[in-house]
Design a protein around this motif. Structure first.
Motif, mmCIF file in Angstrom:
data_model
loop_
_atom_site.group_PDB
_atom_site.id
_atom_site.type_symbol
_atom_site.label_atom_id
_atom_site.label_comp_id
_atom_site.label_asym_id
_atom_site.label_seq_id
_atom_site.Cartn_x
_atom_site.Cartn_y
_atom_site.Cartn_z
ATOM 1 N N GLY A 159 -5.946 3.534 -29.152
ATOM 2 C CA GLY A 159 -4.824 2.773 -29.667
ATOM 3 C C GLY A 159 -3.674 3.663 -30.090
ATOM 4 N N PHE A 160 -2.484 3.052 -30.149
ATOM 5 C CA PHE A 160 -1.264 3.740 -30.550
ATOM 6 C C PHE A 160 -0.659 3.049 -31.765
ATOM 7 C CE2 PHE A 160 3.460 3.695 -30.222
ATOM 8 C CZ PHE A 160 3.684 5.022 -30.582
ATOM 9 N N SER A 161 -0.327 3.815 -32.810
ATOM 10 C CA SER A 161 0.373 3.324 -33.989
ATOM 11 C C SER A 161 -0.433 2.191 -34.643
ATOM 12 C CB SER A 161 1.782 2.890 -33.602
ATOM 13 O OG SER A 161 2.606 2.726 -34.731
ATOM 14 N N LEU A 198 -9.425 1.786 -34.711
ATOM 15 C CA LEU A 198 -10.397 2.457 -35.581
ATOM 16 C C LEU A 198 -11.264 1.436 -36.312
ATOM 17 C CD1 LEU A 198 -11.474 5.089 -36.767
ATOM 18 C CD2 LEU A 198 -9.722 4.914 -38.544
ATOM 19 N N SER A 199 -10.645 0.399 -36.864
ATOM 20 C CA SER A 199 -11.422 -0.640 -37.548
ATOM 21 C C SER A 199 -12.383 -1.328 -36.589
ATOM 22 C CB SER A 199 -10.482 -1.673 -38.180
ATOM 23 O OG SER A 199 -9.661 -1.086 -39.165
ATOM 24 N N LEU A 200 -11.904 -1.600 -35.383
ATOM 25 C CA LEU A 200 -12.736 -2.249 -34.375
ATOM 26 C C LEU A 200 -13.924 -1.381 -33.996
ATOM 27 C CD1 LEU A 200 -13.069 -4.592 -32.275
ATOM 28 C CD2 LEU A 200 -11.605 -3.245 -30.746
ATOM 29 N N LEU A 202 -7.016 7.977 -30.916
ATOM 30 C CA LEU A 202 -5.944 7.410 -31.728
ATOM 31 C C LEU A 202 -4.704 8.289 -31.638
ATOM 32 C CD1 LEU A 202 -8.147 6.897 -34.924
ATOM 33 C CD2 LEU A 202 -7.886 5.304 -32.996
ATOM 34 N N TYR A 203 -3.561 7.681 -31.313
ATOM 35 C CA TYR A 203 -2.305 8.434 -31.278
ATOM 36 C C TYR A 203 -1.368 7.834 -32.317
ATOM 37 C CZ TYR A 203 1.309 11.446 -29.335
ATOM 38 O OH TYR A 203 2.250 12.431 -29.168
ATOM 39 N N ASN A 261 -21.886 3.324 -35.817
ATOM 40 C CA ASN A 261 -20.796 4.236 -35.483
ATOM 41 C C ASN A 261 -20.387 5.113 -36.663
ATOM 42 O OD1 ASN A 261 -19.894 3.649 -32.597
ATOM 43 N ND2 ASN A 261 -20.063 1.579 -33.469
ATOM 44 N N ALA A 262 -21.376 5.414 -37.521
ATOM 45 C CA ALA A 262 -21.106 6.242 -38.688
ATOM 46 C C ALA A 262 -20.769 7.681 -38.315
ATOM 47 C CB ALA A 262 -22.315 6.228 -39.625
ATOM 48 N N ARG A 263 -21.110 8.100 -37.096
ATOM 49 C CA ARG A 263 -20.778 9.457 -36.623
ATOM 50 C C ARG A 263 -19.986 9.391 -35.325
ATOM 51 N NH1 ARG A 263 -21.977 9.906 -41.031
ATOM 52 N NH2 ARG A 263 -23.472 11.313 -42.055
ATOM 53 N N LEU A 264 -19.175 8.367 -35.190
ATOM 54 C CA LEU A 264 -18.390 8.155 -33.979
ATOM 55 C C LEU A 264 -17.442 9.315 -33.719
ATOM 56 C CD1 LEU A 264 -17.595 5.917 -31.797
ATOM 57 C CD2 LEU A 264 -15.698 5.393 -33.341
ATOM 58 N N PRO A 265 -17.452 9.929 -32.519
ATOM 59 C CA PRO A 265 -16.462 10.962 -32.197
ATOM 60 C C PRO A 265 -15.043 10.381 -32.165
ATOM 61 C CG PRO A 265 -18.330 11.059 -30.690
ATOM 62 C CD PRO A 265 -18.462 9.779 -31.461
#
Length: 269
Positions: free
Chosen positions: A112-114, A121-123, A136-137, A158-162
Motif C-alpha cells: 500500500g501507499f500512504s 498494515l492493519s489488514l 509499505l511506501y 502475523n506477529a512476525r510478518l516481514p
C-alpha cells in the motif's frame, strides 16, 4: 457487505504468487498498476490485484470528492477514524481471503501507499493466516497503532510478518520521520523490517528499484525481475537501512513492461 471493485493484472505463465495493492487518498487502482508493470511482476508469475477505495471525501485542496479508504485530513494524519478504517477492513478482508484461497496465504503480499499503506498494515497484521509479507511506501504512524488493529493487537498468525518500508526524504505530505517511527515500532514488536530511503517526495513507490524486488523475491520465494537475492533463503531477521543513490526523482518517466494490461474493473467474490 458490498464487494469491492478491483482491477487485476494476470500473471504470465503459471500463477506463483499474488500482491494486493492499496492506493492512497485521491488515487485510483491505475496509480499502482503502473508500479506493478514497471516492476514486471507479471513476468514472474505474480498476480496483481488493485481494489478501488469505495468511500469518497472532499479534497482539502479542491473541495471535490476524492476516493479514500476512510475520510481523513492530510493535516492530521495521526488522527485515524478507526470506525471508518474497520469498515474498510471488512470487504478488504473478504477480498484478501479470496485471493489467498487461490494461491495460499504464504504466497500473498499486501502492499500500500500512504493511507493505503496504513490500511494494508492493519489488514495484514489482522489476517488469520500467515502472509508472506507487507510492503509499505510512505506509511504514517498513528498515535496508537494498536487502535487500528482488530482486537487491539496484531493477530498471532502475523506477529512476525516481514515488512518492507520505503519513504521519500522530501515527502511533503507524510514526513520521513513518520515512516521511520513505524519502522522502529514494528522492529520493537519483533517484525523483520527492511527500510529503504529514497530522495523523492510523495509519489507511489517512486524511485523503487532493487530493494522491493529483492524483498518480494525473498518472501515469496519467487524469482522477480531486478532482484539479486536467492529465492530459497528465509526472510532476514534484522533491520536493514539504506539510501538509494542515483534514483531518478519522482515525475521522471518510467518504462512500462509489455504484457497483460489491466482489465476492466471487476467485483471481488
Amino acid at each position: 457487505m458490498k464487494p469491492l471493485e478491483y482491477e487485476e493484472i494476470a500473471p504470465q505463465g503459471p500463477h506463483r504468487a499474488t500482491v494486493v495493492w492499496l492506493h492512497g487518498i485521491g488515487q485510483v487502482p491505475g496509480d499502482l498498476t503502473a508500479v506493478a508493470e514497471r516492476l514486471r511482476l507479471a513476468e514472474a508469475g505474480v498476480r496483481g490485484v488493485f481494489p478501488r477505495a469505495p468511500v469518497t471525501a472532499p479534497s482539502l485542496l479542491t473541495g471535490l470528492p476524492v476516493p479514500c479508504w476512510f475520510p481523513q485530513s492530510v493535516l492530521a494524519l495521526d488522527r485515524i477514524d478507526t470506525e471508518g478504517l474497520f469498515a474498510a477492513l471488512g470487504p478488504l478482508g473478504a477480498l484478501l481471503t479470496a485471493e489467498t484461497e487461490r494461491i495460499g496465504a504464504g504466497r500473498t503480499v499486501v502492499a500500500g501507499f500512504s493511507q493505503g499503506a496504513t490500511v494494508a498494515l492493519s489488514l495484514a497484521l489482522g489476517h488469520p493466516e500467515p502472509l508472506a509479507g507487507t510492503a509499505l511506501y510512505a506509511p504514517y504512524l498513528p498515535s496508537d497503532l494498536t487502535a487500528t488493529l482488530p482486537g487491539g493487537r496484531p493477530g498471532a498468525a502475523n506477529a512476525r510478518l516481514p515488512v518492507w518500508i520505503g519513504h521519500g526524504a522530501r515527502d511533503w505530505i507524510v514526513p520521513e520521520r513518520s515512516g521511520a517511527g513505524l519502522r522502529d515500532l514494528l522492529t520493537d514488536w519483533g517484525h523483520p523490517v527492511t527500510w529503504q530511503r529514497y530522495p523523492g517526495g510523495h509519489e507511489p513507490f517512486a524511485g523503487v528499484k532493487a530493494s522491493l524486488p529483492d524483498f518480494l523475491a525473498r518472501v515469496l520465494d519467487t524469482p522477480v525481475p531486478g532482484a539479486s537475492v536467492p529465492t530459497t533463503t528465509a526472510p532476514d531477521t534484522s533491520v536493514s537501512a539504506a539510501t538509494a543513490p542515483g534514483i531518478p526523482t519522482p515525475g521522471a518517466s518510467a518504462p512500462r513492461a509489455t504484457g497483460p494490461k489491466t482489465g476492466p474493473a471487476r467485483r471481488a467474490g
